[in-house]
Design a protein around this motif. Structure first.
Motif, PDB file in Angstrom:
ATOM      1  N   ARG A 169      -2.062  -6.416   3.409  1.00 13.93           N
ATOM      2  CA  ARG A 169      -3.490  -6.400   3.720  1.00 13.93           C
ATOM      3  C   ARG A 169      -3.728  -5.439   4.878  1.00 13.93           C
ATOM      4  N   PHE A 170      -4.788  -4.641   4.746  1.00 12.72           N
ATOM      5  CA  PHE A 170      -5.135  -3.709   5.820  1.00 12.72           C
ATOM      6  C   PHE A 170      -6.540  -4.026   6.305  1.00 12.72           C
ATOM      7  N   VAL A 171      -6.674  -4.256   7.616  1.00 13.73           N
ATOM      8  CA  VAL A 171      -7.969  -4.524   8.246  1.00 13.73           C
ATOM      9  C   VAL A 171      -8.379  -3.254   8.984  1.00 13.73           C
ATOM     10  N   ARG A 172      -9.349  -2.535   8.425  1.00 16.71           N
ATOM     11  CA  ARG A 172      -9.670  -1.196   8.914  1.00 16.71           C
ATOM     12  C   ARG A 172     -10.135  -1.184  10.366  1.00 16.71           C
ATOM     13  N   ARG A 173     -11.057  -2.078  10.758  1.00 21.34           N
ATOM     14  CA  ARG A 173     -11.629  -1.980  12.102  1.00 21.34           C
ATOM     15  C   ARG A 173     -10.588  -2.256  13.180  1.00 21.34           C
ATOM     16  N   LYS A 174      -9.527  -3.017  12.832  1.00 23.62           N
ATOM     17  CA  LYS A 174      -8.459  -3.295  13.783  1.00 23.62           C
ATOM     18  C   LYS A 174      -7.274  -2.365  13.599  1.00 23.62           C
ATOM     19  N   ASN A 175      -7.325  -1.554  12.525  1.00 21.83           N
ATOM     20  CA  ASN A 175      -6.175  -0.712  12.184  1.00 21.83           C
ATOM     21  C   ASN A 175      -4.915  -1.577  12.117  1.00 21.83           C
ATOM     22  N   GLU A 176      -5.055  -2.733  11.474  1.00 23.98           N
ATOM     23  CA  GLU A 176      -3.981  -3.729  11.402  1.00 23.98           C
ATOM     24  C   GLU A 176      -3.419  -3.805   9.990  1.00 23.98           C
ATOM     25  N   GLU A 177      -2.097  -3.776   9.893  1.00 28.36           N
ATOM     26  CA  GLU A 177      -1.401  -3.853   8.615  1.00 28.36           C
ATOM     27  C   GLU A 177      -0.566  -5.126   8.594  1.00 28.36           C
ATOM     28  N   ASP A 178      -0.865  -6.015   7.645  1.00 27.95           N
ATOM     29  CA  ASP A 178      -0.179  -7.297   7.514  1.00 27.95           C
ATOM     30  C   ASP A 178       0.580  -7.336   6.190  1.00 27.95           C
ATOM     31  N   LEU A 179       1.818  -7.844   6.231  1.00 28.59           N
ATOM     32  CA  LEU A 179       2.631  -7.955   5.021  1.00 28.59           C
ATOM     33  C   LEU A 179       3.203  -9.349   4.895  1.00 28.59           C
ATOM     34  N   TRP A 180       3.471  -9.727   3.651  1.00 28.77           N
ATOM     35  CA  TRP A 180       4.124 -11.005   3.375  1.00 28.77           C
ATOM     36  C   TRP A 180       5.626 -10.882   3.634  1.00 28.77           C
ATOM     37  N   ALA A 181       6.209  -9.748   3.319  1.00 28.01           N
ATOM     38  CA  ALA A 181       7.631  -9.485   3.563  1.00 28.01           C
ATOM     39  C   ALA A 181       7.775  -8.017   3.957  1.00 28.01           C
ATOM     40  N   ALA A 182       8.972  -7.639   4.434  1.00 26.04           N
ATOM     41  CA  ALA A 182       9.262  -6.248   4.812  1.00 26.04           C
ATOM     42  C   ALA A 182       8.297  -5.743   5.877  1.00 26.04           C
ATOM     43  N   TYR A 183       8.004  -6.586   6.878  1.00 26.40           N
ATOM     44  CA  TYR A 183       7.014  -6.213   7.879  1.00 26.40           C
ATOM     45  C   TYR A 183       7.599  -5.457   9.074  1.00 26.40           C
ATOM     46  N   ARG A 184       8.886  -5.118   9.049  1.00 26.83           N
ATOM     47  CA  ARG A 184       9.414  -4.241  10.099  1.00 26.83           C
ATOM     48  C   ARG A 184       8.690  -2.905  10.068  1.00 26.83           C
ATOM     49  N   ARG A 185       8.475  -2.329  11.238  1.00 27.02           N
ATOM     50  CA  ARG A 185       7.715  -1.083  11.313  1.00 27.02           C
ATOM     51  C   ARG A 185       8.393   0.034  10.537  1.00 27.02           C
ATOM     52  N   THR A 186       9.705   0.026  10.440  1.00 25.42           N
ATOM     53  CA  THR A 186      10.419   1.066   9.702  1.00 25.42           C
ATOM     54  C   THR A 186      10.527   0.752   8.211  1.00 25.42           C
ATOM     55  N   TYR A 187       9.965  -0.385   7.769  1.00 29.15           N
ATOM     56  CA  TYR A 187      10.011  -0.759   6.360  1.00 29.15           C
ATOM     57  C   TYR A 187       8.669  -0.491   5.678  1.00 29.15           C
ATOM     58  N   GLY A 188       7.794  -1.472   5.665  1.00 31.63           N
ATOM     59  CA  GLY A 188       6.537  -1.375   4.942  1.00 31.63           C
ATOM     60  C   GLY A 188       6.705  -1.800   3.495  1.00 31.63           C
ATOM     61  N   ILE A 189       5.623  -1.754   2.735  1.00 35.68           N
ATOM     62  CA  ILE A 189       5.630  -2.272   1.369  1.00 35.68           C
ATOM     63  C   ILE A 189       6.532  -1.450   0.457  1.00 35.68           C
ATOM     64  N   VAL A 190       6.869  -0.210   0.824  1.00 38.74           N
ATOM     65  CA  VAL A 190       7.748   0.602  -0.025  1.00 38.74           C
ATOM     66  C   VAL A 190       9.193   0.118   0.026  1.00 38.74           C
ATOM     67  N   LYS A 191       9.537  -0.713   1.003  1.00 30.56           N
ATOM     68  CA  LYS A 191      10.907  -1.218   1.124  1.00 30.56           C
ATOM     69  C   LYS A 191      11.084  -2.366   0.139  1.00 30.56           C
ATOM     70  N   VAL A 192      11.281  -2.010  -1.130  1.00 30.66           N
ATOM     71  CA  VAL A 192      11.313  -2.995  -2.211  1.00 30.66           C
ATOM     72  C   VAL A 192      12.491  -3.947  -2.056  1.00 30.66           C
ATOM     73  N   SER A 193      13.596  -3.474  -1.509  1.00 24.42           N
ATOM     74  CA  SER A 193      14.776  -4.328  -1.348  1.00 24.42           C
ATOM     75  C   SER A 193      14.533  -5.462  -0.365  1.00 24.42           C
ATOM     76  N   GLU A 194      13.497  -5.368   0.468  1.00 30.70           N
ATOM     77  CA  GLU A 194      13.171  -6.426   1.425  1.00 30.70           C
ATOM     78  C   GLU A 194      11.977  -7.261   0.977  1.00 30.70           C
ATOM     79  N   ALA A 195      11.521  -7.059  -0.243  1.00 28.31           N
ATOM     80  CA  ALA A 195      10.375  -7.813  -0.754  1.00 28.31           C
ATOM     81  C   ALA A 195      10.742  -9.273  -0.979  1.00 28.31           C
ATOM     82  N   GLY A 196       9.703 -10.115  -1.129  1.00 26.51           N
ATOM     83  CA  GLY A 196       9.924 -11.506  -1.478  1.00 26.51           C
ATOM     84  C   GLY A 196      10.164 -11.657  -2.979  1.00 26.51           C
ATOM     85  N   GLU A 197      10.153 -12.893  -3.453  1.00 31.07           N
ATOM     86  CA  GLU A 197      10.424 -13.161  -4.862  1.00 31.07           C
ATOM     87  C   GLU A 197       9.349 -14.055  -5.448  1.00 31.07           C
TER      88      GLU A 197
END
Length: 698
Positions: free
Chosen positions: A175-203
């Protein structure tokens, strides 16, 4: 771990969660920040519920917001970047190989964008996914009193999903909240990961006993157009063609195309090349974009062993070369990922007929590591250059999650060259929250000639080093400060200096999305081996040039309806001076209407006859969305380096059913830009086209 709940019928898909079926699913709520405070709980609550029937999976999303009046939602056009809006992304790794997946993105207006993550790589221009893939899915969204809600239906056939027992998917949400420039993830929330880090995704578990979700899409088109090109008689052909997608297995897809047409592809932005090297312009054509990441073979900077724009577009003039058709087979077998493509083009003007065959294989190793090979064969009707063959082997090895070793070895064959035709390189990289570094060595032979690739320079023995320090000080409004320095030393293979550059840069990112990017010093040494045609009758003579320049860049906060950025670079330029000033502004007064304008002003002062001149590139783009499914776009561009300086493109798109469109297009100028150095003249055309496509599953 998330669980999907079986229901007998689909929930109501009106953008709200009022249907009582949603209450059967346990909400997913544990979202954590990736930005700005890594690992801390999200500042706004998010709930996701998952249901499924025999033929589709359903997501009910509630993005709570403490200030719903400040939700940003301005984009109604499909597949346009939603970075300026609040938005939500779903990643599905349906074969659970932890390497790639489908991404579905939606904003509070229900606008769709989608794409693929391949081998945990981001898309072009830093996006989360490669947007070349288009899927058929349904979405609706609404802004409500306590935030915004959305409902999404994704058919199993869109995912080419056929397995029905003991199903486990890789799954993630962002989820991205534009006015706060905030990025929230369910998994893979390390700054060097992000949603593209599929190996760290949930199930996701719970899906069982579903119907066949085999992908099978047939998409014919009809085209009527008037086309007048420079030096040719006008033509008014009526033609048609066909595209087919077929899921041979759940992880193998066949794409077929016949009499392929790209008239509906977005036009390129005009560019003025200031360098003696070719310029990289991203691919925009749908057939080549889909699953493009599988064919990626990076050989340094923007250089690519395979560059699809070399097929069907004249690299000098930008003129289209007609495609008879092509086939593409992509997928995975166990740990092996593969892509096979064959495309045939017919003779057009100075371009003889040609056939292009490409094979790419990648064996998955540990933690994002791989070992790969690629082969490219071009057969041409040009008697002096009847073939060009390229082969390469590459690898990426990941150690301790933050250390990366990349290496490649490539070679080309063509009638004219039998030696000096190799490219070998290796790099060591490190990435963490506070420091990034890279050291690279690469040697490119003078006759290395990948005609179906992109390469900036040959005959080069390069050494490159880059180090970036990142800090997050407790300064009001400031998110991150960066200090970067790099050095490039690239003599030719005989040790004669060709290119040298060193640079020191300061960057600052602010909490509202504003930024500044400033080159304190950028020092060049560059040899010109043949006179560089920079403008009309102005040629920069051969020689070894030394010069330095400086850069100031600022971009405004991204949470406003009016945004802007400017760029000023000034200093030396091949014995003289060059000032480059660029400004771009965007205004989005409503969700239906937006307008953007840009201008680049290059002021040259060279110690040559007629060496004092200016080049202006400007554009004005307007977009009006009658609905999410009926959109009008117009683009006017000016390039004063051309004799006919003004070009225009107007397009009306009616998406009358999923994956089916009616286009009305008027274009004056060029559609595809030249990638060649020295700014050669391009073919100018006047074209009016009406194109109809119809997508169906037999």
């Amino acid at each position: 771990m998330a669980e999907a709940v079986r229901v007998d019928s689909a929930p109501r898909l009106d953008g709200t969660l009022g249907d009582r079926l949603w209450e059967l699913a346990k909400p997913i709520t544990d979202f954590r920040q990736r930005e700005p405070r890594e690992g801390e709980p999200a500042t706004e609550k998010t709930e996701v519920r998952i249901l499924y029937t025999r033929h589709a999976v359903y997501f009910g999303i509630h993005c709570y917001d403490s200030a719903p009046a400040r939700i940003v939602a301005t984009e109604l056009r499909r597949d346009v970047s939603q970075d300026l809006d609040d938005h939500f992304e779903i990643l599905i790794n349906s074969n659970h190989d932890r390497r790639g997946g489908y991404v579905f993105e939606i904003n509070p207006l229900g606008t769709q964008s989608d794409g693929l993550v391949v081998e945990e790589q981001s898309g072009s221009e830093g996006t989360d996914f490669d947007s070349g893939w288009d899927g058929v899915w349904i979405s609706e969204a609404r802004i409500v009193q306590d935030g915004w809600t959305a409902t999404i239906e994704i058919p199993f056939s869109t995912l080419n999903f056929t397995k029905s027992n003991d199903v486990v998917w890789g799954l993630n949400f962002k989820r991205f909240v534009r006015r706060k420039n905030e990025e929230d993830l369910w998994a893979a929330y390390r700054r060097t990961y992000g949603i593209v880090k599929v190996s760290e995704a949930g199930e996701l578990t719970g899906i069982t006993d579903v119907g066949s979700g085999r992908l099978f899409v047939v998409k014919p088109y009809g085209l009527a157009q008037y086309d007048k090109q420079t030096g040719q008689n006008p033509a008014s052909p009526l033609t048609g063609g066909l595209d087919v997608k077929y899921g041979i297995r759940s992880n193998i897809v066949l794409n077929l195309t016949g009499n392929t047409d790209f008239s509906a592809t977005d036009v390129d932005q005009e560019q003025f090349n200031l360098t003696p090297f070719p310029i990289f312009i991203p691919e925009k054509r749908q057939f080549f974009l889909e699953n493009a990441g599988i064919f990626n073979f990076d050989i340094g900077d923007q250089d690519q062993l395979f560059f699809s724009r070399q097929i069907g577009i004249d690299s000098i003039t930008g003129n289209q070369v007609p495609l008879n058709g092509g086939a593409k087979l992509t997928g995975t077998l166990g740990r092996l990922q593969f892509g096979i493509m064959d495309v045939d083009t017919r003779s057009s003007g100075p371009n003889p007929y040609a056939n292009y065959a490409v094979v790419r294989l990648k064996e998955s190793l540990w933690g994002g590591s791989y070992l790969g090979v690629m082969g490219i064969d071009k057969q041409s009707g040009d008697l002096l250059d009847s073939f060009n063959r390229t082969g390469g082997i590459d690898t990426r090895l990941v150690f301790f999650k933050d250390w990366f070793v990349d290496a490649h070895l490539a070679e080309t064959r063509s009638p004219a060259y039998s030696s000096g035709n190799s490219d070998v390189g290796a790099s060591l990289s490190y990435r963490s929250n506070w420091v990034e570094g890279k050291f690279e060595r690469r040697k490119i032979g003078p006759n290395f000639n990948p005609e179906v690739g992109f390469i900036e320079r040959t005959d080069s023995n390069e050494t490159y080093g880059d180090l970036t320090f990142k800090v997050r000080p407790k300064i009001a409004g400031v998110r991150e400060l960066q200090f970067e320095g790099f050095i490039l030393h690239a003599p030719d293979t005989h040790g004669v200096v060709q290119t040298q550059e060193w640079q020191g840069t300061f960057r600052a990112d602010f909490n509202n999305g504003a930024y500044t990017d400033d080159d304190i010093a950028d020092v060049f040494t560059q040899r010109i081996a043949t006179p560089l045609h920079i403008y009309k009758n102005v040629f920069i003579p051969n020689g070894l040039y030394h010069f330095a320049r400086h850069q100031i860049t600022y971009g405004s906060g991204q949470d406003r309806r009016f945004t802007y950025n400017f760029f000023e670079r000034f200093g030396g330029y091949y014995g003289g001076t060059l000032n480059e000033f660029r400004v771009r502004a965007n205004y989005r007064p409503t969700a239906k209407f937006s307008i953007s304008a840009s201008e680049t002003w290059d002021r040259f002062r060279l110690p040559l006859p007629n060496g004092s001149f200016s080049v202006v590139l400007a554009s004005l783009q307007g977009n009006y969305s009658f609905t999410r499914f009926l959109t009008f776009t117009s683009l006017i561009q000016v390039d004063t380096s051309n004799t006919q300086a003004v070009s225009a493109n107007v397009r009306l798109r009616y998406n009358y059913r999923p994956d089916s469109d009616l286009y009305i297009i008027y274009n004056v100028g060029t559609q595809f830009a030249s990638i060649a150095p020295a700014n050669p003249p391009q073919v100018r055309e006047t074209r009016f086209a009406v194109k109809w496509t119809y997508s169906f599953a037999p």
